[in-house]
Scaffold this motif. Sequence first.
Motif, PDB file in Angstrom:
ATOM      1  N   ARG A   1       1.730   5.433   3.844  1.00 60.04           N
ATOM      2  CA  ARG A   1       0.890   4.339   3.357  1.00 60.04           C
ATOM      3  C   ARG A   1      -0.590   4.715   3.432  1.00 60.04           C
ATOM      4  O   ARG A   1      -1.033   5.431   4.324  1.00 60.04           O
ATOM      5  CB  ARG A   1       1.142   3.081   4.193  1.00 60.04           C
ATOM      6  CG  ARG A   1       0.207   1.936   3.886  1.00 60.04           C
ATOM      7  CD  ARG A   1       0.505   0.684   4.683  1.00 60.04           C
ATOM      8  NE  ARG A   1      -0.577  -0.296   4.475  1.00 60.04           N
ATOM      9  CZ  ARG A   1      -0.467  -1.592   4.721  1.00 60.04           C
ATOM     10  NH1 ARG A   1       0.655  -2.083   5.196  1.00 60.04           N
ATOM     11  NH2 ARG A   1      -1.491  -2.398   4.512  1.00 60.04           N
ATOM     12  N   ASP A   2      -1.373   4.213   2.456  1.00 58.73           N
ATOM     13  CA  ASP A   2      -2.837   4.321   2.447  1.00 58.73           C
ATOM     14  C   ASP A   2      -3.280   5.786   2.325  1.00 58.73           C
ATOM     15  O   ASP A   2      -2.500   6.680   2.000  1.00 58.73           O
ATOM     16  CB  ASP A   2      -3.450   3.651   3.674  1.00 58.73           C
ATOM     17  CG  ASP A   2      -3.267   2.134   3.663  1.00 58.73           C
ATOM     18  OD1 ASP A   2      -3.039   1.575   2.582  1.00 58.73           O
ATOM     19  OD2 ASP A   2      -3.343   1.519   4.742  1.00 58.73           O
ATOM     20  N   TRP A   3      -4.584   6.028   2.573  1.00 57.81           N
ATOM     21  CA  TRP A   3      -5.163   7.371   2.497  1.00 57.81           C
ATOM     22  C   TRP A   3      -6.391   7.425   3.383  1.00 57.81           C
ATOM     23  O   TRP A   3      -7.335   6.658   3.143  1.00 57.81           O
ATOM     24  CB  TRP A   3      -5.532   7.710   1.040  1.00 57.81           C
ATOM     25  CG  TRP A   3      -5.946   9.135   0.863  1.00 57.81           C
ATOM     26  CD1 TRP A   3      -7.218   9.619   0.754  1.00 57.81           C
ATOM     27  CD2 TRP A   3      -5.071  10.269   0.766  1.00 57.81           C
ATOM     28  NE1 TRP A   3      -7.208  10.977   0.603  1.00 57.81           N
ATOM     29  CE2 TRP A   3      -5.904  11.408   0.599  1.00 57.81           C
ATOM     30  CE3 TRP A   3      -3.695  10.444   0.815  1.00 57.81           C
ATOM     31  CZ2 TRP A   3      -5.380  12.697   0.470  1.00 57.81           C
ATOM     32  CZ3 TRP A   3      -3.182  11.718   0.686  1.00 57.81           C
ATOM     33  CH2 TRP A   3      -4.013  12.818   0.510  1.00 57.81           C
TER      34      TRP A   3
ATOM     35  N   LYS B   1       3.808   0.105  11.194  1.00 59.08           N
ATOM     36  CA  LYS B   1       3.580   1.542  11.417  1.00 59.08           C
ATOM     37  C   LYS B   1       4.465   2.081  12.526  1.00 59.08           C
ATOM     38  O   LYS B   1       4.666   1.441  13.543  1.00 59.08           O
ATOM     39  CB  LYS B   1       2.115   1.762  11.773  1.00 59.08           C
ATOM     40  CG  LYS B   1       1.736   3.203  12.052  1.00 59.08           C
ATOM     41  CD  LYS B   1       0.237   3.386  12.171  1.00 59.08           C
ATOM     42  CE  LYS B   1      -0.355   2.744  13.377  1.00 59.08           C
ATOM     43  NZ  LYS B   1      -1.789   3.094  13.561  1.00 59.08           N
TER      44      LYS B   1
ATOM     45  N   GLU C   1      -2.983   9.091   5.082  1.00 58.24           N
ATOM     46  CA  GLU C   1      -1.687   8.450   5.201  1.00 58.24           C
ATOM     47  C   GLU C   1      -1.261   8.268   6.656  1.00 58.24           C
ATOM     48  O   GLU C   1      -1.552   9.108   7.509  1.00 58.24           O
ATOM     49  CB  GLU C   1      -0.625   9.286   4.484  1.00 58.24           C
ATOM     50  CG  GLU C   1      -0.856   9.427   2.996  1.00 58.24           C
ATOM     51  CD  GLU C   1       0.088  10.422   2.348  1.00 58.24           C
ATOM     52  OE1 GLU C   1       0.079  10.505   1.102  1.00 58.24           O
ATOM     53  OE2 GLU C   1       0.830  11.115   3.087  1.00 58.24           O
TER      54      GLU C   1
ATOM     55  N   GLN D   1       0.818  -1.212   0.000  1.00 59.68           N
ATOM     56  CA  GLN D   1       0.000   0.000   0.000  1.00 59.68           C
ATOM     57  C   GLN D   1       0.854   1.266   0.000  1.00 59.68           C
ATOM     58  O   GLN D   1       0.586   2.218   0.743  1.00 59.68           O
ATOM     59  CB  GLN D   1      -0.962  -0.007   1.180  1.00 59.68           C
ATOM     60  CG  GLN D   1      -1.955  -1.146   1.150  1.00 59.68           C
ATOM     61  CD  GLN D   1      -2.856  -1.088  -0.066  1.00 59.68           C
ATOM     62  OE1 GLN D   1      -3.481  -0.072  -0.339  1.00 59.68           O
ATOM     63  NE2 GLN D   1      -2.922  -2.171  -0.823  1.00 59.68           N
TER      64      GLN D   1
ATOM     65  N   THR E   1       1.962   4.797  -0.850  1.00 55.91           N
ATOM     66  CA  THR E   1       1.311   6.000  -1.374  1.00 55.91           C
ATOM     67  C   THR E   1       2.346   7.003  -1.861  1.00 55.91           C
ATOM     68  O   THR E   1       2.349   7.373  -3.038  1.00 55.91           O
ATOM     69  CB  THR E   1       0.410   6.655  -0.311  1.00 55.91           C
ATOM     70  OG1 THR E   1      -0.553   5.699   0.142  1.00 55.91           O
ATOM     71  CG2 THR E   1      -0.328   7.858  -0.897  1.00 55.91           C
TER      72      THR E   1
END
Length: 321
Positions: free
Chosen positions: A225-227, A248, A229, A205, A207
């Motif tokens: 990472r992701d949204w 994380k 973030e 993932q 970003t």
Amino acid sequence: MRICININRFTASALAILCAAPALAGNPLVKDKFTADPAALVDGGRAYVYMGRDESPDDKGYVMNEWLVVSSCDMKNWKEHGTALRYDTFKWAKDSAWASDIVKHGGKYWFFATVTERAADAKAIGVAVADSPTGPFRDAIGKPLITNAMTLQTDIGWDDIDPTVFIDDDGTPYMYWGNQVLKYAKLKKNMTELDGPIVTEGLPQFTEAPYLHKRNGIYYLSYSRDWPEYSVYATSDKATGPWRYRGKFMDANRKTKTVHHAFLEFNGKSYVVYHNADLPAGGEHRRSVAVEEFKYNADGTIPFIPQTAEGPPANPAPGCK
């Protein structure tokens, strides 16, 4: 510490000065401007942080024209040095002083910056160089190092952003960058040319906002990472992987969906600089750069790092003025 004295002996204006808290102490690093996307450099016993300036008048879109630089001798109190450079340092650029990184190599300071290439109307990466960490910087090659046409993995015009540049122990420079697709390439030692193909790297993932650093033989590749973030990282025994995903280390922000970071070692301690949006009137396009101290775990992994208003305690470096 604040110093207050008897008002009968001093004017109100003098008292206000004497009772004021120290300027630029604690988080965020800059309190009278919105800032984002920090890059970090330790040079001559002093820590430097470079940041894009958010100038959006209504928090409805990115307005970024310049990169500011601040420095510290203790990671607590920060001195402003003004503008390091602007997007139009690159004459071929249309706008957008987006995320950057800086390294020292060959006695010079190399600043890798995301801007919009005018001809393609898409994001590109330029290289500027200076003889001092505070500038003045000049365009090192007079054209982009990376253009949108060089990477065809996506159909978006902002997939070539957020460079991180790392020089390995053998002197080999590497650059990682990207949005949606993570890419890397070796650089020639002149810092202005690629030294081989552009390679794509798959991480969970991904970003944007990659950052590459090394400590005690471990290579760390961290990213957003992701949204919305949040900040994660992977490790390897080589600068090119393969990478082991580790998880994380910092939560998503409350008032902006982005987060961008850089790691540094200063006077024997470890730090991460990042942005949130915690200034009054802060928001999605009005962010604020902050710093936290942390300690690596015994096995070299990065712990979860909470965001704080206080920032780290002072860590004065001997001989730094």
